[in-house]
Design a protein around this motif. Structure first.
Motif, PDB file in Angstrom:
ATOM      1  N   LYS A  23      -3.950   1.646  -2.713  1.00 23.03           N
ATOM      2  CA  LYS A  23      -3.221   0.774  -3.645  1.00 23.03           C
ATOM      3  C   LYS A  23      -2.737   1.642  -4.802  1.00 23.03           C
ATOM      4  N   ARG A  24      -1.575   1.332  -5.392  1.00 26.34           N
ATOM      5  CA  ARG A  24      -1.126   2.035  -6.583  1.00 26.34           C
ATOM      6  C   ARG A  24      -1.987   1.621  -7.771  1.00 26.34           C
ATOM      7  N   VAL A  25      -2.221   2.554  -8.728  1.00 27.34           N
ATOM      8  CA  VAL A  25      -3.092   2.209  -9.872  1.00 27.34           C
ATOM      9  C   VAL A  25      -2.515   1.048 -10.679  1.00 27.34           C
ATOM     10  N   ASP A  26      -1.168   0.869 -10.613  1.00 26.99           N
ATOM     11  CA  ASP A  26      -0.564  -0.197 -11.421  1.00 26.99           C
ATOM     12  C   ASP A  26      -0.262  -1.453 -10.609  1.00 26.99           C
ATOM     13  N   ASP A  27      -0.714  -1.525  -9.371  1.00 25.06           N
ATOM     14  CA  ASP A  27      -0.516  -2.746  -8.587  1.00 25.06           C
ATOM     15  C   ASP A  27      -1.710  -3.690  -8.744  1.00 25.06           C
ATOM     16  N   THR A  78       5.385   6.995  -0.088  1.00 25.84           N
ATOM     17  CA  THR A  78       6.071   5.962   0.693  1.00 25.84           C
ATOM     18  C   THR A  78       5.263   4.680   0.585  1.00 25.84           C
ATOM     19  N   SER A  79       5.967   3.543   0.381  1.00 19.84           N
ATOM     20  CA  SER A  79       5.183   2.311   0.314  1.00 19.84           C
ATOM     21  C   SER A  79       5.351   1.506   1.596  1.00 19.84           C
ATOM     22  N   TYR A  80       4.282   0.816   1.946  1.00 19.20           N
ATOM     23  CA  TYR A  80       4.245   0.028   3.179  1.00 19.20           C
ATOM     24  C   TYR A  80       3.874  -1.404   2.825  1.00 19.20           C
ATOM     25  N   ASN A  81       4.531  -2.341   3.504  1.00 16.25           N
ATOM     26  CA  ASN A  81       4.160  -3.737   3.354  1.00 16.25           C
ATOM     27  C   ASN A  81       3.264  -4.065   4.549  1.00 16.25           C
ATOM     28  N   THR A  82       2.012  -4.392   4.272  1.00 18.29           N
ATOM     29  CA  THR A  82       1.050  -4.561   5.363  1.00 18.29           C
ATOM     30  C   THR A  82       1.368  -5.775   6.243  1.00 18.29           C
ATOM     31  N   LYS A  83       2.358  -6.559   5.809  1.00 17.38           N
ATOM     32  CA  LYS A  83       2.801  -7.667   6.662  1.00 17.38           C
ATOM     33  C   LYS A  83       3.557  -7.134   7.878  1.00 17.38           C
ATOM     34  N   ASN A  84       4.303  -6.018   7.657  1.00 17.02           N
ATOM     35  CA  ASN A  84       5.093  -5.461   8.760  1.00 17.02           C
ATOM     36  C   ASN A  84       4.496  -4.173   9.314  1.00 17.02           C
ATOM     37  N   TYR A 131       0.873  -1.174   0.000  1.00 14.55           N
ATOM     38  CA  TYR A 131       0.000   0.000   0.000  1.00 14.55           C
ATOM     39  C   TYR A 131       0.909   1.223   0.000  1.00 14.55           C
ATOM     40  N   VAL A 132       0.431   2.343  -0.563  1.00 14.20           N
ATOM     41  CA  VAL A 132       1.273   3.544  -0.609  1.00 14.20           C
ATOM     42  C   VAL A 132       0.530   4.754  -0.061  1.00 14.20           C
ATOM     43  N   CYS A 133       1.317   5.759   0.316  1.00 10.41           N
ATOM     44  CA  CYS A 133       0.729   7.040   0.721  1.00 10.41           C
ATOM     45  C   CYS A 133       0.470   7.847  -0.560  1.00 10.41           C
ATOM     46  N   GLU A 188       0.885  -2.343  10.418  1.00  8.99           N
ATOM     47  CA  GLU A 188      -0.525  -2.677  10.609  1.00  8.99           C
ATOM     48  C   GLU A 188      -1.470  -1.489  10.464  1.00  8.99           C
ATOM     49  N   LYS A 189      -0.917  -0.240  10.522  1.00  7.60           N
ATOM     50  CA  LYS A 189      -1.817   0.929  10.445  1.00  7.60           C
ATOM     51  C   LYS A 189      -2.246   1.147   8.998  1.00  7.60           C
ATOM     52  N   ASN A 190      -3.354   1.900   8.818  1.00  7.13           N
ATOM     53  CA  ASN A 190      -3.802   2.124   7.436  1.00  7.13           C
ATOM     54  C   ASN A 190      -3.571   3.572   6.997  1.00  7.13           C
ATOM     55  N   TYR A 191      -2.658   4.276   7.706  1.00  6.60           N
ATOM     56  CA  TYR A 191      -2.329   5.650   7.301  1.00  6.60           C
ATOM     57  C   TYR A 191      -0.806   5.826   7.287  1.00  6.60           C
ATOM     58  N   CYS A 192      -0.355   6.851   6.555  1.00  9.84           N
ATOM     59  CA  CYS A 192       1.081   7.099   6.401  1.00  9.84           C
ATOM     60  C   CYS A 192       1.635   7.706   7.687  1.00  9.84           C
ATOM     61  N   GLU A 193       2.787   7.172   8.158  1.00  6.81           N
ATOM     62  CA  GLU A 193       3.302   7.686   9.431  1.00  6.81           C
ATOM     63  C   GLU A 193       3.924   9.070   9.280  1.00  6.81           C
ATOM     64  N   LYS A 194       4.207   9.502   8.031  1.00  7.73           N
ATOM     65  CA  LYS A 194       4.766  10.852   7.840  1.00  7.73           C
ATOM     66  C   LYS A 194       3.657  11.868   7.567  1.00  7.73           C
ATOM     67  N   CYS A 195       2.690  11.518   6.698  1.00 11.57           N
ATOM     68  CA  CYS A 195       1.688  12.493   6.240  1.00 11.57           C
ATOM     69  C   CYS A 195       0.311  12.304   6.879  1.00 11.57           C
ATOM     70  N   ASN A 196       0.121  11.182   7.552  1.00 12.98           N
ATOM     71  CA  ASN A 196      -1.184  10.871   8.130  1.00 12.98           C
ATOM     72  C   ASN A 196      -2.270  10.542   7.105  1.00 12.98           C
ATOM     73  N   GLU A 197      -1.898  10.481   5.836  1.00 11.80           N
ATOM     74  CA  GLU A 197      -2.882  10.198   4.774  1.00 11.80           C
ATOM     75  C   GLU A 197      -3.272   8.720   4.821  1.00 11.80           C
ATOM     76  N   LYS A 198      -4.526   8.443   4.434  1.00 10.53           N
ATOM     77  CA  LYS A 198      -4.959   7.052   4.380  1.00 10.53           C
ATOM     78  C   LYS A 198      -4.226   6.340   3.223  1.00 10.53           C
ATOM     79  N   LEU A 199      -3.701   5.145   3.491  1.00 10.20           N
ATOM     80  CA  LEU A 199      -2.943   4.419   2.475  1.00 10.20           C
ATOM     81  C   LEU A 199      -3.866   3.886   1.370  1.00 10.20           C
TER      82      LEU A 199
END
Ligand code: AMP
Length: 204
Positions: free
Chosen positions: A151-155, A130-136, A123-125, A138-149
């Protein structure tokens, strides 16, 4: 030192680029992020960038070159940079030579199983990319921007399969070129990323 990172989609070149950027204290220039920013800017190129990305297709070489050349001319790149996602074909590799001097090219390899696993967990901000691997993570928002994570359009599986096919077709001439110039370093990105990074530093 100017680095280039080459790797198939989801090989982890972005993660390794960020680690190199932190270690050497030089900027991480992600071509994909530059293009995503351009597509968010409502410029005349936005919709064509988004459409190509959605299909997993490469964006026009001249447009990409213009955006990259502009970014590399900024002051913070004077002491070096980590270039992630450019060149993606031999034409771009030859273009790059006309405006940049590359010292090392790092080829990141991951197995197809690892790539598929990363696809469903990434998932990305939407603001800083910034991309996050939801395996490591668990939150659903970016730790820098607070934006909700998001999916990338090309994932998507279809876009990934186009991107992988494209990589297979275009990467060998680039890799051959950098082998001939004695610039290529290869690293297998499986397992603990800190160990992978340590191994990479040993090779540089
Ligand atoms: P990335 O974030 O590196 O996975 O790139 C995401 C998407 O951005 C790619 O699938 C392409 O659509 C586009 N892109 C990134 N780098 C380039 C490039 N060097 N040339 C053309 N398109 C690119």
């Amino acid at each position: 030192m100017n680095f280039v990172l080459i790797g198939a989609p989801l090989s982890g070149k972005g993660t390794i680029s960020k680690m190199l950027s932190k270690y050497f204290q030089i900027p991480h220039i992600s071509m994909g992020d530059l293009l995503r920013n351009e597509s968010n800017n409502n410029s005349e190129f936005s919709s064509s960038i988004i459409n190509s990305m959605k299909e997993g297709k490469l964006i026009n070489d001249d447009l990409v070159k213009r955006i990259l050349q502009n970014r590399l001319s900024k002051k913070d790149c004077a002491k070096g940079y980590v270039l992630d996602g450019f060149p993606r074909n031999i034409k771009q590799a030859l273009m790059l030579e006309t405006f940049a001097k590359i010292d090392k090219v790092i080829y990141v390899i991951s197995s197809p199983e690892t790539v598929i696993n990363r696809l469903s967990n990434r998932y990305v901000c939407p603001k800083c990319w910034t991309s996050y691997n939801t395996k490591n993570y668990e939150k659903n928002y970016c730790e820098k921007c607070n934006e909700k994570l998001v999916k990338r359009v090309d994932d998507t599986e279809q876009a990934l399969s186009n991107r992988l096919a494209d990589f297979r077709q275009t990467s060998s001439p680039i890799l051959d070129k950098y082998v001939k110039e004695s610039k290529l370093v290869t690293i297998e990105n499986e397992g603990d990323i800190n160990l992978v990074f340590e191994k990479l530093l040993g090779k540089l």
